[in-house]
Scaffold this active site. Structure first.
Site, short mmCIF file in Angstrom:
data_model
loop_
_atom_site.label_atom_id
_atom_site.label_comp_id
_atom_site.label_asym_id
_atom_site.label_seq_id
_atom_site.Cartn_x
_atom_site.Cartn_y
_atom_site.Cartn_z
N SER A 407 -5.01 8.01 -1.45
CA SER A 407 -4.03 8.88 -2.11
C SER A 407 -4.80 10.06 -2.68
CB SER A 407 -3.36 8.13 -3.26
OG SER A 407 -2.79 6.94 -2.78
N ASP A 619 3.47 3.69 -4.17
CA ASP A 619 2.37 4.02 -3.26
C ASP A 619 1.38 2.88 -3.48
OD1 ASP A 619 0.23 5.03 -1.87
OD2 ASP A 619 -0.01 6.83 -3.10
N TRP A 621 -0.99 -0.63 -1.97
CA TRP A 621 -1.78 -1.10 -0.84
C TRP A 621 -2.34 -2.48 -1.08
CZ3 TRP A 621 -3.22 3.30 -3.76
CH2 TRP A 621 -4.22 3.07 -4.71
#
Ligand code: 2AM
Length: 621
Positions: A407, A619, A621
């Site tokens: 990011s 966002d 992961w």
């Protein structure tokens, strides 16, 4: 049983092949390469089981002309990974939105169920720890069903958190049973048990020493993974203090060389990292070739048009090929072990490798490879008589190193020509005693200003609200802070332009103020300037009990709830998906329940509506 090594054929044969021919098409949507590996393995197994005449095509779903081809398929198998917050992988994004539109058209009566007569199978790849487990695989199945296609067997759900290889094997068993019952689906050429084990190998052309080598990546526009741009690294800085036993680096990448390349705050940057010099040297030694070996790989049938299907453009030096294109620190898969067996000159080693690759050797594989996280390089060290040719090594043994995504941690308004990355350096001690350094993070850590790296921008939907007055709540422990640093810089730029900004609250978490409170001075300055209206920091290892971001959300529940009552107010979560994002989700529900006087199911529905209305972004992961 002997293993046949087959030259790799150009991918373009799939595109040129006659549409009327019977065939099994295997389409994969992959991000890290597992779905691609499974697809190739399945292709090999189908050929082995039903004869080399079985026309199987393994195709990257990005290159599949669905509109034209899908209605004409006999049997199509989808191996689809789910990525991040229930999204398709990059290479499947276009196909996915296309098929979702087709389903809508059928549901609205614009089209009929035009896939009747097409058989399909779906194996989804995901991780049960994530909220939207296998969302893409599931959606593929319902979509194909809605379009009228017939399932050949149950959907397979691969769980990467457990044993995805076993899940895949079980699904293949079901698939083969279904195919045995309907052999016509494979076409006339299929015949039980006539195939042989096939391993793919490129044809290798060795070039005279000192031949001019091509760049491993042509200098492109930086707009996609296929077209990276060689950017210059302008700064590398350690963010943890000397007291920390871990490392997190701040890296600045100069993109001013490509004036058209633009990013937006909240986007991701992809990069092709390289293996360390030690790993490259060790691998060359294991292959028994000097680092300076110059060569070129050819896919069979290649014409004047170039190496369409080769993993890298030739000619190349072995040192470069090993640095950029060989994933040797992950564990070897079954086909890699078979390929090593095929070239082992010591018969005991060959036998052992074949056992590890076989169904009978599953326990040995688990003990020797899976549990130990033994890397491909370590396995090759353990079986020194297996010295594969370069064609076999790059064709069947070492998977291609996948690009890594980060990011972006800068704001585009403040740094339009520079992309910042905040990267936790991965360093773990494996059960074998091997120190595992993450390929990309340790590469970034080693980088010096002036070094170049192939990068590209990937668009994301993780964006600040259009209206600058809209309140935002940001939750990002650890390197989950990255995109919020960008958001804060964006708001800082607005303030400098005399724009009015609404409230912005950040929940950040780290272990200890004295070790890993990254960007502390910047965050304090943001509070000072008004770019942040409130900053809550959880230090998880400063006291006797864990203090996490979600605890601060709950203790500030009334203020969080009040902000969320304002029109359009948005919640953003960035960082670990497995635990943190789920715990934060639960905290949000509990805030809604206690502050909004709702039952837990009402609160759950309320948070769901927040997401459905585009006010809850992740966002993760
Ligand atoms: P820990 O390592 O002490 O458990 C960044 O990684 C921060 O997130 C660390 O302080 C880490 O704490 C914390 N963290 C770990 N698990 C978490 C969870 N489930 N929810 C929120 N924060 C978590």
């Amino acid at each position: 049983k002997s293993t046949k090594v087959e030259p790799i054929r150009r991918a373009s044969t799939a595109a040129e092949e006659d549409l009327s021919k019977p065939s099994v098409r295997i389409l994969y949507g992959t991000q890290t390469g597992t779905a691609e590996r499974f697809s190739k393995q399945l292709g090999n197994e189908l050929r082995r089981k039903y004869g080399d005449g079985t026309l199987v095509e393994v195709v990257d779903i990005e290159n599949y002309k669905a509109e034209r081809r899908l209605p004409k398929e006999r049997l199509v198998l989808f191996l689809m990974a789910t990525y991040g917050d229930g999204e398709p992988t990059d290479n499947a994004a276009d196909f996915y939105s296309w098929i979702c539109n087709e389903v809508e058209d059928v549901e609205n009566g614009v089209k009929d169920r035009y896939l009747e007569g097409v058989h399909y199978g779906v194996f989804g790849l995901g991780n049960k720890q994530y909220e939207h487990f296998n969302a893409v695989g599931k959606r593929m199945q319902t979509s194909m069903e809605a379009l009228g296609a017939t399932p050949i067997c149950r959907r397979g759900d691969g769980d990467d958190d457990d044993s995805i290889d076993d899940d895949f094997e079980k699904w293949c068993t079901d698939l083969f049973a279904a195919l045995d019952a309907q052999p016509a689906l494979l076409g006339a050429a299929a015949a039980e048990g006539t195939g042989s084990d096939t391993l793919a190998a490129y044809r290798v052309e060795l070039l005279p020493a000192g031949s001019k080598a091509a760049s491993p990546f042509p200098d492109g526009s930086g707009s996609s993974a296929h077209d990276p741009y060689w950017a210059v690294i302008s700064e590398v800085q350690e963010l943890h203090t000397a007291a920390s036993d871990r490392s997190c680096v701040h890296v600045e990448i100069d993109i001013s060389g490509k004036s058209q390349l633009k990013y937006e705050t909240g986007d991701h940057v992809g990069m092709y990292a390289r293996n360390s010099e030690q790993v490259v040297a060790r691998m060359a030694c294991l292959l028994g070739l000097p680092l300076e070996t110059s060569f070129r790989l050819h896919a069979e049938g290649e014409g004047a048009s170039g190496d369409l299907d080769a993993p890298f453009p030739g000619p190349i030096q072995l040192s470069t090929a090993l640095a950029y294109f060989a994933d040797v620190l992950s564990s070897p898969h079954k086909d890699a072990l078979l390929a090593l067996a095929s070239c082992a000159t010591d018969s005991k080693e060959a036998e052992q490798l074949r056992l590890l690759a076989s169904a009978a050797g599953k326990a040995q594989y688990t003990d020797y490879i899976a549990k130990q996280h033994r890397s491909l390089m370590e396995v090759m060290e353990g079986f020194p008589s297996a010295k594969p040719s370069l064609g076999l090594f790059f064709g069947s043994i070492a998977p291609r190193l996948a690009p890594r995504y980060y990011s972006i941690s800068s704001g585009a308004a403040k740094h339009p020509r520079s992309v910042h990355v905040t990267c936790a350096v991965v360093r773990d001690v494996m059960p074998t005693g091997r120190i595992h350094d993450g390929v990309a993070s340790s590469h970034l850590q080693r980088c010096k200003p002036g070094d170049c790296i192939p990068v590209f921008i990937r668009r994301s939907t993780f964006k600040l609200p259009d209206d600058t007055h809209t309140p935002v709540i940001m939750i990002g422990p650890g390197t989950g802070l990255a995109p919020f640093r960008g958001f804060i810089q964006e708001r800082q730029a607005l303030i400098e332009d005399m724009a009015e900004v609404g409230p912005a609250v950040l929940f950040f978490g780290c272990r200890n103020r004295a070790h890993d409170y990254i960007y502390e001075a910047e965050l304090d300055a943001a509070v000072e300037s008004g770019a942040l209206s409130q900053l809550h920091v959880a230090f998880s290892r400063a006291g006797p009990v864990k203090d996490y971001v979600q605890h601060h959300m709950e203790s500030n529940g009334a203020a969080v709830w009040e902000l969320l009552q304002q029109p359009g107010a948005c919640v953003y979560v960035c960082g670990d998906a497995k635990n943190m994002a789920k715990d934060v989700h639960r905290a949000l529900i509990s805030v809604a329940a206690s502050q909004g006087s709702m039952s837990s199911s009402q609160a759950e529905a309320w948070v769901k509506r927040l997401g459905d209305s585009g006010r809850y972004h992740k966002d993760v992961w």
